[in-house]
Scaffold this active site. Structure first.
Site, PDB file in Angstrom:
ATOM      1  N   THR A 249       3.681   0.547  -4.553  1.00  0.00           N
ATOM      2  CA  THR A 249       4.626  -0.383  -5.201  1.00  0.00           C
ATOM      3  C   THR A 249       4.142  -0.808  -6.587  1.00  0.00           C
ATOM      4  OG1 THR A 249       3.592  -2.237  -4.039  1.00  0.00           O
ATOM      5  CG2 THR A 249       5.557  -1.278  -3.033  1.00  0.00           C
ATOM      6  N   THR A 250       2.837  -0.934  -6.767  1.00  0.00           N
ATOM      7  CA  THR A 250       2.326  -1.371  -8.081  1.00  0.00           C
ATOM      8  C   THR A 250       2.591  -0.294  -9.125  1.00  0.00           C
ATOM      9  OG1 THR A 250       0.570  -2.480  -6.870  1.00  0.00           O
ATOM     10  CG2 THR A 250       0.299  -2.328  -9.256  1.00  0.00           C
TER      11      THR A 250
ATOM     12  N   LYS B 287       0.805  -1.236   0.000  1.00  0.00           N
ATOM     13  CA  LYS B 287       0.000   0.000   0.000  1.00  0.00           C
ATOM     14  C   LYS B 287       0.833   1.279   0.000  1.00  0.00           C
ATOM     15  CE  LYS B 287      -3.454  -0.826  -0.554  1.00  0.00           C
ATOM     16  NZ  LYS B 287      -3.850  -1.338  -1.899  1.00  0.00           N
TER      17      LYS B 287
ATOM     18  N   SER C 295      -4.975   2.698   4.394  1.00  0.00           N
ATOM     19  CA  SER C 295      -5.123   2.204   3.021  1.00  0.00           C
ATOM     20  C   SER C 295      -5.247   0.668   3.014  1.00  0.00           C
ATOM     21  CB  SER C 295      -3.907   2.644   2.193  1.00  0.00           C
ATOM     22  OG  SER C 295      -3.861   1.988   0.965  1.00  0.00           O
TER      23      SER C 295
ATOM     24  N   GLY D 132      -5.544   3.362  -5.803  1.00  0.00           N
ATOM     25  CA  GLY D 132      -6.047   4.731  -5.807  1.00  0.00           C
ATOM     26  C   GLY D 132      -7.547   4.713  -5.552  1.00  0.00           C
TER      27      GLY D 132
HETATM   28  P1  A3P Z   1      -4.960   3.694  -2.117  1.00  0.00           P
HETATM   29  O1  A3P Z   1      -5.729   2.796  -3.039  1.00  0.00           O
HETATM   30  O2  A3P Z   1      -5.279   3.472  -0.686  1.00  0.00           O
HETATM   31  O3  A3P Z   1      -5.042   5.160  -2.503  1.00  0.00           O
HETATM   32  P2  A3P Z   1       0.349  -0.730  -3.577  1.00  0.00           P
HETATM   33  O4  A3P Z   1       0.411  -0.807  -5.034  1.00  0.00           O
HETATM   34  O5  A3P Z   1       1.708  -0.828  -2.930  1.00  0.00           O
HETATM   35  O6  A3P Z   1      -0.649  -1.691  -2.998  1.00  0.00           O
HETATM   36  O7  A3P Z   1      -0.149   0.729  -3.180  1.00  0.00           O
HETATM   37  C1  A3P Z   1      -1.440   1.176  -3.501  1.00  0.00           C
HETATM   38  C2  A3P Z   1      -1.415   2.681  -3.330  1.00  0.00           C
HETATM   39  O8  A3P Z   1      -0.606   3.242  -4.361  1.00  0.00           O
HETATM   40  C3  A3P Z   1      -2.750   3.347  -3.510  1.00  0.00           C
HETATM   41  O9  A3P Z   1      -3.402   3.329  -2.272  1.00  0.00           O
HETATM   42  C4  A3P Z   1      -2.356   4.770  -3.989  1.00  0.00           C
HETATM   43  O10 A3P Z   1      -2.463   5.735  -2.974  1.00  0.00           O
HETATM   44  C5  A3P Z   1      -0.881   4.629  -4.369  1.00  0.00           C
HETATM   45  N1  A3P Z   1      -0.512   5.124  -5.684  1.00  0.00           N
HETATM   46  C6  A3P Z   1       0.640   5.808  -5.954  1.00  0.00           C
HETATM   47  N2  A3P Z   1       0.693   6.136  -7.244  1.00  0.00           N
HETATM   48  C7  A3P Z   1      -0.422   5.644  -7.823  1.00  0.00           C
HETATM   49  C8  A3P Z   1      -0.919   5.685  -9.156  1.00  0.00           C
HETATM   50  N3  A3P Z   1      -0.225   6.292 -10.127  1.00  0.00           N
HETATM   51  N4  A3P Z   1      -2.110   5.106  -9.409  1.00  0.00           N
HETATM   52  C9  A3P Z   1      -2.802   4.501  -8.400  1.00  0.00           C
HETATM   53  N5  A3P Z   1      -2.389   4.422  -7.125  1.00  0.00           N
HETATM   54  C10 A3P Z   1      -1.201   4.992  -6.828  1.00  0.00           C
END
Ligand code: A3P
Length: 349
Positions: free
Chosen positions: A28-29, A25, A127, A296
């Site tokens: 990383t994705t 969260k 998150s 997001g």
């Molecule tokens: P939220 O959905 O709570 O906003 P991960 O990929 O590590 O699981 O992290 C998810 C989080 O990446 C999302 O949390 C969001 O805030 C963040 N994030 C950063 N850049 C992003 C992007 N370009 N598009 C979507 N989410 C992004």
């Protein structure tokens, strides 16, 4: 220790040199999917058994052995000049806070660079709660975030549960048994929610097995709104031979509220209206391809009381993190600097 068999030898030229270890969260994705727009970054190909990530160094797959792991990084993606260094990249956000992983990764991949993305641990916890709630977790759907995080309130939860259960079925219920189980479940969720946010102790584990110069800390809050700057700097730090300018590849999508991949599309034109016109720039339209709806998400802001509770809870850990980053010569993420400058609220208030 993973089993290294002779069969692995031919896979040696696709050993991961980059690990994005999480925590979950923290963006990383997005980091992973943007980075791999540069064809020099090769990522793992996933099978149906994998859930978005390889997660080799966690217990679930570790005993499948090195062949299993390396074969995920088959040399199959787009053509690049073979003289360039190719970065095989394993993004598994479950690695960061698993105490077994740094030692396992350090034994197999001692030269790897470790990328760690950090956001305010309070926001990370929230998150994560929203994430598992959206995935149908029963406890997260039954209890509010405030109830889950505030361990001192578990007793109140216990009473509330007892009342709720007695109202449903005052004679047949056995509130003690049910309540105890529920409270255990809440406690387990509380730990899973807050545990990854103890950044300093997890980072210390990585530093036992990797040289500080191999660790790259990303400010995940800064990355959300400045991905181009972060990715361009990352390429420099990694010594990428052919860095690409990410400003050409990403664009802000105001509906999503985040940066997304730019995709150029040819506009459908009515051939009768534009007879024999050569393809020109004006026929092209810039669109964006964003990450899925699970990244997001939109949700209510965190309550003020939860924010205060978490700020207090993480204060000592955040201070330790700042000290550790200073020791290893890493810049402080902006959110960390800010959170340390906020006055701690005394528990009597
Ligand atoms: P939220 O959905 O709570 O906003 P991960 O990929 O590590 O699981 O992290 C998810 C989080 O990446 C999302 O949390 C969001 O805030 C963040 N994030 C950063 N850049 C992003 C992007 N370009 N598009 C979507 N989410 C992004």
């Amino acid at each position: 220790m993973a089993i290294w068999s002779p069969k692995s030898a031919h896979l040696c030229n696709q050993i991961p040199t980059l690990l994005i270890v999480g925590p979950q969260k923290t963006g990383t994705t997005a980091l992973h999917s943007f980075l791999k727009l540069n064809p020099l970054f090769r990522t793992s190909s996933l099978s149906s058994q994998d859930f978005e990530e390889v997660q080799f160094f966690n217990d679930k797959h570790y005993y499948k052995g090195v062949d299993w792991y390396l074969s995920r990084f088959s040399n199959n993606s787009s053509k690049v000049d073979q003289r360039n260094v190719i970065f095989y990249l394993d993004k598994s956000a479950t690695y960061f806070d698993d105490p077994k992983v740094p030692q396992r990764a350090g034994s197999l991949l001692p030269d790897a660079k470790i990328i760690i993305s950090l956001i305010n641990p309070a926001d990370r916890a929230y998150s994560w709660y929203q994430h598992i709630k959206a995935h149908g977790d029963r406890i997260a759907n039954e209890f509010t975030f405030d109830e889950i995080i505030d361990v001192n309130n578990l007793d109140r939860n216990r009473h509330r549960l007892r009342r709720r259960r007695l109202n449903e079925d005052p004679i047949l219920s056995s509130p003690r048994l049910i309540n105890a189980t529920k409270v255990d479940q809440i406690e387990a969720l509380h730990k899973r929610c807050l545990g990854p946010g103890y950044y300093s102790s997890h980072l210390s584990n990585w530093l036992k097995h990797y040289d500080p110069r191999q660790i790259i800390i990303i400010d995940g809050e800064w990355f959300k709104y400045n991905p181009v700057a972060v990715l361009n700097r990352l390429q420099l730090l990694l010594g990428v031979a052919n860095p690409i300018d990410y400003s050409n590849l990403l664009a802000y999508n105001k509906f999503k509220g985040f940066y997304c991949e730019r995709v150029e599309q040819m506009m459908k034109v009515n051939e009768n209206e534009l007879p024999k016109r050569p393809r020109s720039r004006s026929n092209r339209q810039i669109r964006t391809k964003c990450l899925g709806s699970g990244k997001g998400r939109r949700y209510e802001p965190m309550s003020q009381s939860a924010r205060l509770w978490l700020n207090r809870h993480y204060l000592a850990h955040n201070r330790q993190l700042a000290g550790l980053l200073y020791e290893i010569g890493q810049p402080l993420p902006v959110w960390l600097d800010q959170s340390l400058n906020e006055l701690p609220v005394s528990s009597s208030e």
